[in-house]
Design a protein around this motif. Sequence first.
Motif, mmCIF file in Angstrom:
data_model
loop_
_atom_site.group_PDB
_atom_site.id
_atom_site.type_symbol
_atom_site.label_atom_id
_atom_site.label_comp_id
_atom_site.label_asym_id
_atom_site.label_seq_id
_atom_site.Cartn_x
_atom_site.Cartn_y
_atom_site.Cartn_z
ATOM 1 N N UNK A 184 -1.825 -9.414 -7.128
ATOM 2 C CA UNK A 184 -2.311 -10.763 -6.856
ATOM 3 C C UNK A 184 -1.322 -11.430 -5.910
ATOM 4 N N UNK A 185 -1.725 -12.531 -5.281
ATOM 5 C CA UNK A 185 -0.805 -13.259 -4.400
ATOM 6 C C UNK A 185 -1.098 -14.745 -4.464
ATOM 7 N N UNK A 186 -0.007 -15.508 -4.428
ATOM 8 C CA UNK A 186 -0.098 -16.966 -4.447
ATOM 9 C C UNK A 186 1.025 -17.530 -3.596
ATOM 10 N N UNK A 187 0.661 -18.245 -2.537
ATOM 11 C CA UNK A 187 1.641 -18.919 -1.682
ATOM 12 C C UNK A 187 2.758 -17.987 -1.215
ATOM 13 N N UNK A 188 2.385 -16.794 -0.768
ATOM 14 C CA UNK A 188 3.373 -15.868 -0.235
ATOM 15 C C UNK A 188 4.124 -15.074 -1.277
ATOM 16 N N UNK A 189 3.815 -15.295 -2.550
ATOM 17 C CA UNK A 189 4.466 -14.564 -3.627
ATOM 18 C C UNK A 189 3.517 -13.502 -4.167
ATOM 19 N N UNK A 190 4.056 -12.327 -4.486
ATOM 20 C CA UNK A 190 3.250 -11.214 -4.982
ATOM 21 C C UNK A 190 3.358 -11.109 -6.486
ATOM 22 N N UNK A 191 2.194 -10.932 -7.131
ATOM 23 C CA UNK A 191 2.172 -10.649 -8.556
ATOM 24 C C UNK A 191 1.597 -9.266 -8.775
ATOM 25 N N UNK A 192 2.224 -8.463 -9.587
ATOM 26 C CA UNK A 192 1.786 -7.093 -9.817
ATOM 27 C C UNK A 192 2.983 -6.159 -9.854
ATOM 28 N N UNK A 193 2.714 -4.890 -10.095
ATOM 29 C CA UNK A 193 3.793 -3.906 -10.173
ATOM 30 C C UNK A 193 3.480 -2.726 -9.269
ATOM 31 N N UNK A 194 4.504 -2.210 -8.614
ATOM 32 C CA UNK A 194 4.334 -1.029 -7.770
ATOM 33 C C UNK A 194 4.082 0.194 -8.639
ATOM 34 N N UNK A 195 3.221 1.079 -8.179
ATOM 35 C CA UNK A 195 2.970 2.327 -8.899
ATOM 36 C C UNK A 195 4.201 3.223 -8.843
ATOM 37 N N UNK A 196 4.371 4.119 -9.805
ATOM 38 C CA UNK A 196 5.507 5.040 -9.775
ATOM 39 C C UNK A 196 5.438 5.970 -8.560
ATOM 40 N N UNK A 197 6.580 6.204 -7.949
ATOM 41 C CA UNK A 197 6.680 7.217 -6.909
ATOM 42 C C UNK A 197 6.229 6.801 -5.530
ATOM 43 N N UNK A 198 5.810 5.547 -5.327
ATOM 44 C CA UNK A 198 5.362 5.155 -3.992
ATOM 45 C C UNK A 198 6.570 5.086 -3.056
ATOM 46 N N UNK A 199 6.371 5.566 -1.836
ATOM 47 C CA UNK A 199 7.481 5.706 -0.887
ATOM 48 C C UNK A 199 6.945 5.651 0.528
ATOM 49 N N UNK A 200 7.853 5.517 1.484
ATOM 50 C CA UNK A 200 7.501 5.581 2.905
ATOM 51 C C UNK A 200 8.166 6.811 3.499
ATOM 52 N N UNK A 201 7.342 7.674 4.107
ATOM 53 C CA UNK A 201 7.808 8.918 4.718
ATOM 54 C C UNK A 201 7.757 8.753 6.234
ATOM 55 N N UNK A 202 8.922 8.637 6.862
ATOM 56 C CA UNK A 202 8.996 8.431 8.306
ATOM 57 C C UNK A 202 8.925 9.752 9.079
ATOM 58 N N UNK A 203 8.790 10.865 8.369
ATOM 59 C CA UNK A 203 8.587 12.161 9.026
ATOM 60 C C UNK A 203 7.097 12.418 9.116
ATOM 61 N N UNK A 204 6.578 13.279 8.266
ATOM 62 C CA UNK A 204 5.135 13.527 8.121
ATOM 63 C C UNK A 204 4.450 13.771 9.458
ATOM 64 N N UNK A 205 5.028 14.655 10.273
ATOM 65 C CA UNK A 205 4.411 15.046 11.534
ATOM 66 C C UNK A 205 3.620 16.333 11.347
ATOM 67 N N UNK A 206 2.801 16.674 12.319
ATOM 68 C CA UNK A 206 2.082 17.931 12.274
ATOM 69 C C UNK A 206 3.111 19.068 12.235
ATOM 70 N N UNK A 207 2.869 20.046 11.373
ATOM 71 C CA UNK A 207 3.832 21.124 11.207
ATOM 72 C C UNK A 207 4.916 20.814 10.196
ATOM 73 N N UNK A 208 4.858 19.635 9.586
ATOM 74 C CA UNK A 208 5.829 19.292 8.544
ATOM 75 C C UNK A 208 6.722 18.133 8.923
ATOM 76 N N UNK A 209 7.397 18.239 10.057
ATOM 77 C CA UNK A 209 8.293 17.169 10.476
ATOM 78 C C UNK A 209 9.542 17.121 9.618
ATOM 79 N N UNK A 210 10.466 16.209 9.925
ATOM 80 C CA UNK A 210 11.710 16.091 9.150
ATOM 81 C C UNK A 210 11.420 15.726 7.695
#
Length: 389
Positions: free
Chosen positions: A178-204
Amino acid sequence: MSAGSTYERLLSGSQSGGLEHADGGGVPSPPDPGRLITQLSDEVGRLEEHLGRRADPAALERLKRRAEHALREVVDHGADARLGPRDMASLEAVVHSDGSRPVLFVEDDFFDVTAPTAANWAASLSRIQAELRTVCRAVGRVNDPGALLGYQGTAWAIDDGVVVTNYHVLEAISTHPSRTDGEFGGELKPGVAVDFGAEVGGGPSNRVFRISRVLGVGRAGAPEHAHPTIPRINFDGLDLAVLELDRVSGRQFPTPVQVARGDDPATHGALASRGRSVYLVGFPGSAASTRPDVFAELFAGVKGVKRLTPGVLTEGRGEVADDARHWIISHDASTLGGSSGSVVVDLEAEGRKVLGLHFAGVPDRVNWAHGLEGATLELASAIPGWRSP
């Protein structure tokens, strides 16, 4: 502009090559279905060689039949062509393969220079090689172990250890959001991440950072401003989320991108203008897409890899209908039915200023992004220490 007229323009204009602006003059020749189908077959063959695997023969034949039917419809009826989602998916594949609006794999933080489809854009992209590599390194896939595809969209580095994505991507990786006035309500799911590799063939493999918390979210649009025909689209709202990443010992966060700001005295918030050449970097594909992902049909299992798509801004800030806040822009770069959170970058000048955050589109090549020059105050309030120019 109708889907038929848009594809007629792109497919006809591709025969002359080069960068295409919205006000390009001259009368283009009609699309040549035979030539375009041959180019599509050649491009699939090149992808087979590049990936080391064969396209599904049945899927390839279906694609060619659909593409020929859709091309004939455009040739015969132009702006009045009647095109369904699969017709437009096949035309997207043709546009990719003839170089009008290619979809290029990102490899080693650069575009696939061997792709013949890159020919119309190669000189412009190569000229900004250093800047383009910085942008590609800064774009990551939002991984969600519980998702059907294993990810939910795209995020990119806007500050040290801070990324930007869409609010609707944040909703997908959260419980009870949920969101109110720029504030987030809720919880992140387990294990969520950002992968800056993920290129074709695998990447870094050493570019994955867990998402630790939500720093801020864009405002929800007033209900009376909801789009009359497209669910969940409201130009009065800001489909944006700012996330902080966990540090990992021995790893550096990607260098943040440079964002065009509305308070920059050198540009006066006017970079995102109609006809400006741009490129997107992100992770196309969505289980909820209204348009089939042709690439995923041809090469099952090869998806969720970083890709670059060039195009043109078709509407600048202040030109999109029903955008009273002047923070929406539109573009015609290929988004393959779902590139939520992709970064929209200026291809002209120095080729490194981020103009927008892609958030939505409809299957007639209307793609919308938030013009970040119009959202400077919202970003500054969510990112600690984000300084004025």
